[in-house]
Design a protein around this motif. Structure first.
Motif, PDB file in Angstrom:
ATOM      1  N   MET A 194       0.848  -1.174   0.000  1.00  0.00           N
ATOM      2  CA  MET A 194       0.000   0.000   0.000  1.00  0.00           C
ATOM      3  C   MET A 194       0.900   1.245   0.000  1.00  0.00           C
ATOM      4  N   PHE A 195       0.572   2.197  -0.836  1.00  0.00           N
ATOM      5  CA  PHE A 195       1.338   3.433  -0.874  1.00  0.00           C
ATOM      6  C   PHE A 195       0.917   4.340   0.279  1.00  0.00           C
ATOM      7  N   VAL A 196       1.905   4.852   0.981  1.00  0.00           N
ATOM      8  CA  VAL A 196       1.666   5.796   2.066  1.00  0.00           C
ATOM      9  C   VAL A 196       1.865   7.210   1.531  1.00  0.00           C
ATOM     10  N   CYS A 197       2.947   7.413   0.807  1.00  0.00           N
ATOM     11  CA  CYS A 197       3.257   8.724   0.215  1.00  0.00           C
ATOM     12  C   CYS A 197       3.330   8.564  -1.300  1.00  0.00           C
ATOM     13  N   ILE A 198       2.331   9.083  -1.972  1.00  0.00           N
ATOM     14  CA  ILE A 198       2.294   8.978  -3.424  1.00  0.00           C
ATOM     15  C   ILE A 198       3.318   9.919  -4.061  1.00  0.00           C
ATOM     16  N   CYS A 199       3.550  11.063  -3.431  1.00  0.00           N
ATOM     17  CA  CYS A 199       4.486  12.048  -3.992  1.00  0.00           C
ATOM     18  C   CYS A 199       5.885  11.464  -4.185  1.00  0.00           C
ATOM     19  N   HIS A 200       6.310  10.591  -3.242  1.00  0.00           N
ATOM     20  CA  HIS A 200       7.660  10.023  -3.298  1.00  0.00           C
ATOM     21  C   HIS A 200       7.644   8.507  -3.479  1.00  0.00           C
ATOM     22  N   ALA A 201       6.493   7.939  -3.781  1.00  0.00           N
ATOM     23  CA  ALA A 201       6.336   6.496  -4.002  1.00  0.00           C
ATOM     24  C   ALA A 201       6.851   5.689  -2.811  1.00  0.00           C
ATOM     25  N   LEU A 202       6.503   6.140  -1.602  1.00  0.00           N
ATOM     26  CA  LEU A 202       6.891   5.405  -0.389  1.00  0.00           C
ATOM     27  C   LEU A 202       5.729   4.488  -0.003  1.00  0.00           C
ATOM     28  N   ASN A 203       5.983   3.205  -0.051  1.00  0.00           N
ATOM     29  CA  ASN A 203       4.952   2.268   0.361  1.00  0.00           C
ATOM     30  C   ASN A 203       5.148   1.900   1.835  1.00  0.00           C
ATOM     31  N   ASP A 204       4.246   1.098   2.372  1.00  0.00           N
ATOM     32  CA  ASP A 204       4.312   0.764   3.792  1.00  0.00           C
ATOM     33  C   ASP A 204       5.574  -0.008   4.131  1.00  0.00           C
ATOM     34  N   LYS A 205       6.094  -0.816   3.211  1.00  0.00           N
ATOM     35  CA  LYS A 205       7.325  -1.563   3.475  1.00  0.00           C
ATOM     36  C   LYS A 205       8.514  -0.623   3.628  1.00  0.00           C
ATOM     37  N   LYS A 206       8.576   0.405   2.791  1.00  0.00           N
ATOM     38  CA  LYS A 206       9.676   1.372   2.888  1.00  0.00           C
ATOM     39  C   LYS A 206       9.581   2.173   4.175  1.00  0.00           C
ATOM     40  N   VAL A 207       8.366   2.538   4.572  1.00  0.00           N
ATOM     41  CA  VAL A 207       8.186   3.288   5.812  1.00  0.00           C
ATOM     42  C   VAL A 207       8.562   2.413   7.009  1.00  0.00           C
ATOM     43  N   LYS A 208       8.111   1.148   7.010  1.00  0.00           N
ATOM     44  CA  LYS A 208       8.450   0.234   8.103  1.00  0.00           C
ATOM     45  C   LYS A 208       9.944  -0.013   8.169  1.00  0.00           C
ATOM     46  N   SER A 209      10.588  -0.099   7.021  1.00  0.00           N
ATOM     47  CA  SER A 209      12.032  -0.278   6.984  1.00  0.00           C
ATOM     48  C   SER A 209      12.737   0.904   7.645  1.00  0.00           C
ATOM     49  N   ALA A 210      12.288   2.115   7.331  1.00  0.00           N
ATOM     50  CA  ALA A 210      12.879   3.310   7.939  1.00  0.00           C
ATOM     51  C   ALA A 210      12.643   3.313   9.448  1.00  0.00           C
ATOM     52  N   LEU A 211      11.454   2.906   9.876  1.00  0.00           N
ATOM     53  CA  LEU A 211      11.150   2.848  11.304  1.00  0.00           C
ATOM     54  C   LEU A 211      12.016   1.804  11.998  1.00  0.00           C
ATOM     55  N   ASP A 212      12.223   0.663  11.355  1.00  0.00           N
ATOM     56  CA  ASP A 212      13.074  -0.382  11.919  1.00  0.00           C
ATOM     57  C   ASP A 212      14.518   0.080  12.056  1.00  0.00           C
ATOM     58  N   GLN A 213      14.928   0.990  11.192  1.00  0.00           N
ATOM     59  CA  GLN A 213      16.308   1.467  11.220  1.00  0.00           C
ATOM     60  C   GLN A 213      16.480   2.720  12.067  1.00  0.00           C
ATOM     61  N   GLY A 214      15.448   3.089  12.846  1.00  0.00           N
ATOM     62  CA  GLY A 214      15.614   4.163  13.807  1.00  0.00           C
ATOM     63  C   GLY A 214      14.795   5.413  13.588  1.00  0.00           C
ATOM     64  N   ALA A 215      14.081   5.534  12.495  1.00  0.00           N
ATOM     65  CA  ALA A 215      13.246   6.712  12.279  1.00  0.00           C
ATOM     66  C   ALA A 215      12.111   6.710  13.302  1.00  0.00           C
ATOM     67  N   LYS A 216      11.788   7.875  13.840  1.00  0.00           N
ATOM     68  CA  LYS A 216      10.753   7.957  14.864  1.00  0.00           C
ATOM     69  C   LYS A 216       9.599   8.884  14.483  1.00  0.00           C
ATOM     70  N   THR A 217       9.791   9.715  13.484  1.00  0.00           N
ATOM     71  CA  THR A 217       8.783  10.683  13.060  1.00  0.00           C
ATOM     72  C   THR A 217       8.664  10.648  11.536  1.00  0.00           C
ATOM     73  N   PRO A 218       7.580  11.226  11.011  1.00  0.00           N
ATOM     74  CA  PRO A 218       7.488  11.306   9.543  1.00  0.00           C
ATOM     75  C   PRO A 218       8.677  12.045   8.925  1.00  0.00           C
ATOM     76  N   ALA A 219       9.136  13.101   9.573  1.00  0.00           N
ATOM     77  CA  ALA A 219      10.290  13.841   9.036  1.00  0.00           C
ATOM     78  C   ALA A 219      11.523  12.952   8.960  1.00  0.00           C
ATOM     79  N   SER A 220      11.733  12.111   9.972  1.00  0.00           N
ATOM     80  CA  SER A 220      12.908  11.231   9.939  1.00  0.00           C
ATOM     81  C   SER A 220      12.734  10.106   8.904  1.00  0.00           C
ATOM     82  N   VAL A 221      11.502   9.712   8.632  1.00  0.00           N
ATOM     83  CA  VAL A 221      11.262   8.737   7.566  1.00  0.00           C
ATOM     84  C   VAL A 221      11.640   9.363   6.220  1.00  0.00           C
ATOM     85  N   PHE A 222      11.227  10.614   6.011  1.00  0.00           N
ATOM     86  CA  PHE A 222      11.587  11.302   4.767  1.00  0.00           C
ATOM     87  C   PHE A 222      13.099  11.482   4.655  1.00  0.00           C
TER      88      PHE A 222
END
Length: 92
Positions: free
Chosen positions: A1-29
């Motif tokens: 599922m796409f979370v951010c269409i502007c940057h083609a970030l799907n839920d897997k990419k967001v979860k990957s960023a969270l697993d690697q230490g991102a804590k906020t949407p800004a840190s995911v970006f």
């Protein structure tokens, strides 16, 4: 599922960023080397980050308790375990 269409970030990419230490949407970006554009994805990312923190806290709590559960006393063997024939052990 796409979370951010502007940057083609799907839920897997967001979860990957969270697993690697991102804590906020800004840190995911920042993790994906981009910036917020329209902002419609920010509430969803906040929700995902919150769920991720809760899951990590629950996992940490379980792993802190797990060693204690493994230290429970083992069932003692009968004193005459060696003297019993094999068919008698099943009847105990």
């Amino acid at each position: 599922m796409f979370v951010c269409i502007c940057h083609a970030l799907n839920d897997k990419k967001v979860k990957s960023a969270l697993d690697q230490g991102a804590k906020t949407p800004a840190s995911v970006f920042r993790h994906h080397q981009c910036q917020v554009q329209c902002g419609k994805c920010v509430p969803m990312m906040r929700s995902m980050a919150s769920e991720h923190r809760a899951a990590m806290a629950q996992q940490a709590a379980i792993s802190a308790v797990a060693p204690l559960a493994c230290q429970s006393a083992a069932t003692p063997e009968p004193a005459n375990a060696e003297a019993l024939p094999a068919y008698a052990i099943a009847a105990e």
